[in-house]
Design a protein around this motif. Structure first.
Motif, short mmCIF file in Angstrom:
data_model
loop_
_atom_site.label_atom_id
_atom_site.label_comp_id
_atom_site.label_asym_id
_atom_site.label_seq_id
_atom_site.Cartn_x
_atom_site.Cartn_y
_atom_site.Cartn_z
N UNK A 1 0.83 -1.21 0.00
CA UNK A 1 0.00 0.00 0.00
C UNK A 1 0.86 1.25 0.00
N UNK A 2 0.26 2.31 -0.50
CA UNK A 2 0.87 3.65 -0.46
C UNK A 2 -0.15 4.57 0.19
N UNK A 3 0.35 5.51 0.99
CA UNK A 3 -0.56 6.46 1.62
C UNK A 3 0.01 7.86 1.47
N UNK A 4 -0.87 8.80 1.14
CA UNK A 4 -0.40 10.16 0.91
C UNK A 4 -1.29 11.19 1.58
N UNK B 1 -5.09 6.72 -0.35
CA UNK B 1 -4.40 5.45 -0.16
C UNK B 1 -4.56 4.60 -1.42
N UNK B 2 -3.54 3.85 -1.73
CA UNK B 2 -3.57 2.97 -2.89
C UNK B 2 -3.08 1.61 -2.45
N UNK C 1 8.68 6.50 -6.21
CA UNK C 1 7.34 6.17 -5.73
C UNK C 1 6.22 6.92 -6.46
N UNK C 2 6.42 8.23 -6.56
CA UNK C 2 5.37 9.08 -7.12
C UNK C 2 5.14 8.78 -8.60
N UNK D 1 5.85 12.85 1.27
CA UNK D 1 4.60 12.57 2.00
C UNK D 1 3.89 11.31 1.51
N UNK D 2 4.61 10.49 0.75
CA UNK D 2 4.03 9.21 0.30
C UNK D 2 4.73 8.08 1.05
N UNK D 3 3.96 7.39 1.87
CA UNK D 3 4.51 6.27 2.66
C UNK D 3 4.12 4.97 2.00
N UNK D 4 4.92 3.93 2.20
CA UNK D 4 4.52 2.63 1.67
C UNK D 4 4.72 1.54 2.71
#
Length: 376
Positions: free
Chosen positions: A173-176, A213-214, A229-230, A255-258
């Motif tokens: 997952x990715x969260x922004x 979130x993805x 990532x982006x 600001x994109x966490x995985x």
């Protein structure tokens, strides 16, 4: 009871500290991080969780720093509505909130000397009904009971149940987090988009922040793409609902966490005599039902209630576990089921799933309602 040791100062540990403090117990929280802070992600506090905040006297403050959510909408990847559930029909609101805001709300209401930071739990011993906890630094403390709220890879869990690793569920997952609000956003909505082997969702948090979130099927520990990532996300979602790409583009890479997604098959016991587990340490679940932090809040409230009703921690923890196991087991299993629906990648299977969701919208809606109607 003289003192309860809490290992872990995340949302579950901080909520337990607050519930114990409200119930008049002596306790200390030991957290391995050097400072109390939560990662930059959002959560939906469903009515079953805002009920706990209400019981702890924090609901009004949570409403001020959060955002009131009214609908939960599932869509195809291009934005065709599949299911639209009104989620504001309870006596309590659903709140979109930044994890850090919720965390602060909990620990701000507990005396700061009750949190000892920079201490990593190592092992325990039992002597005459007392638990002695030993930390990597050489610190040792004793109490009548110990609660492990130390997350997915809980050291307390390993100490009482053995070091069985959690189960990887084939998703990354990715969260922004961004200040940008896309044109396609419907105020009050959590909007989710489902495609083949991947999904995307976004919701408003308080203070004008948009959280997205993805999730996509991936091998375990799959590294970021070379392009970063982006860029990888922009490529993955280029032909989806337009707001999705807008949100990714508007978010700083920093600001994109995985994270990889894990859970554990629900098993008992998770308590051993005067030691018990709580939140992800006891019952880690996939985020598909949005109940991880919500069930940790429920756990915290229930464990404090059981300790108050029964002076013997062994009996209290047995009671706590018997109250919590059936509910958390059902949610872990439902979250996994939901995750499996998201794994479908064959276009035909995806099309069938979407039709099925449209047709069974009212059943999906009522299963959600029963989840949120629960009051610990």
């Amino acid at each position: 009871m003289n003192r309860i040791i809490i290992i872990g100062g995340g949302i579950g540990g901080a909520a337990t500290a607050l519930a114990l403090s409200r119930a008049g117990f002596e306790f200390v929280v030991y957290e391995r991080a050097k400072e109390l802070r939560e990662v930059g992600a959002g959560i939906a506090l469903w009515a079953n969780a805002t009920h706990i905040l209400n019981k702890l006297g924090l609901l009004e403050e949570a409403k001020q720093v959060g955002y009131l959510t009214t609908n939960y909408q599932f869509n195809s990847q291009r934005g065709k509505e599949l299911v639209n559930m009104a989620i504001d029909g309870f006596e309590l609101p659903v709140i979109g909130i930044h994890r850090a805001e919720l965390h602060q709300l909990l620990w701000r209401n507990v005396p700061s000397e009750k949190f000892i930071l920079g201490e990593t739990f190592e092992r325990f011993e039992r002597k005459n009904n007392q638990v002695h906890a030993y930390f990597v630094s050489g610190l040792s403390v004793e109490g009548n009971a110990l609660i492990g709220a130390d997350g997915l890879r809980s050291q307390v869990r390993a100490a009482i149940l053995g070091n069985e690793p959690p189960t990887y569920r084939n998703f990354k997952t990715w969260r922004g987090l961004t200040d940008y609000i896309p044109n396609g956003y419907r105020p009050g909505y959590i909007q989710e988009f489902l495609g083949g082997g991947k999904g995307f969702g976004f919701m408003m948090l308080g203070r004008g922040k948009m959280y997205w979130y993805a999730a996509a099927t991936a091998i375990k520990a799959q590294p970021d793409a070379a392009m970063g990532r982006k860029k990888e996300l922009e490529t993955m979602y280029q032909d989806w609902f337009p707001s999705i790409l807008e949100l990714i583009t508007a978010t700083d890479e920093a600001n994109i966490l995985t994270t990889d997604l894990y859970d554990r098959p629900p098993n008992q016991p998770w308590s051993q005599q005067n030691i018990t587990l709580l939140g992800d340490a006891a019952h880690p679940m996939l985020p598909t039902m949005g109940q991880g932090a919500c069930t940790a809040l429920e756990d915290a409230y229930v464990v404090a209630k059981c300790l108050k009703e029964q002076s013997d921690p062994i009996a209290s923890f047995q009671r706590y576990e018997s109250l919590r196991f059936p509910r958390t087991k059902a949610i872990v299993e439902q979250s996994l089921q939901s995750g499996k629906m998201g794994e479908l990648s064959n276009p035909l299977a995806v099309g069938l799933r979407n039709i099925l969701m449209k047709v069974t919208g009212s059943a999906i809606s009522s299963s959600f309602k029963s989840l949120h109607a629960y009051r610990a």
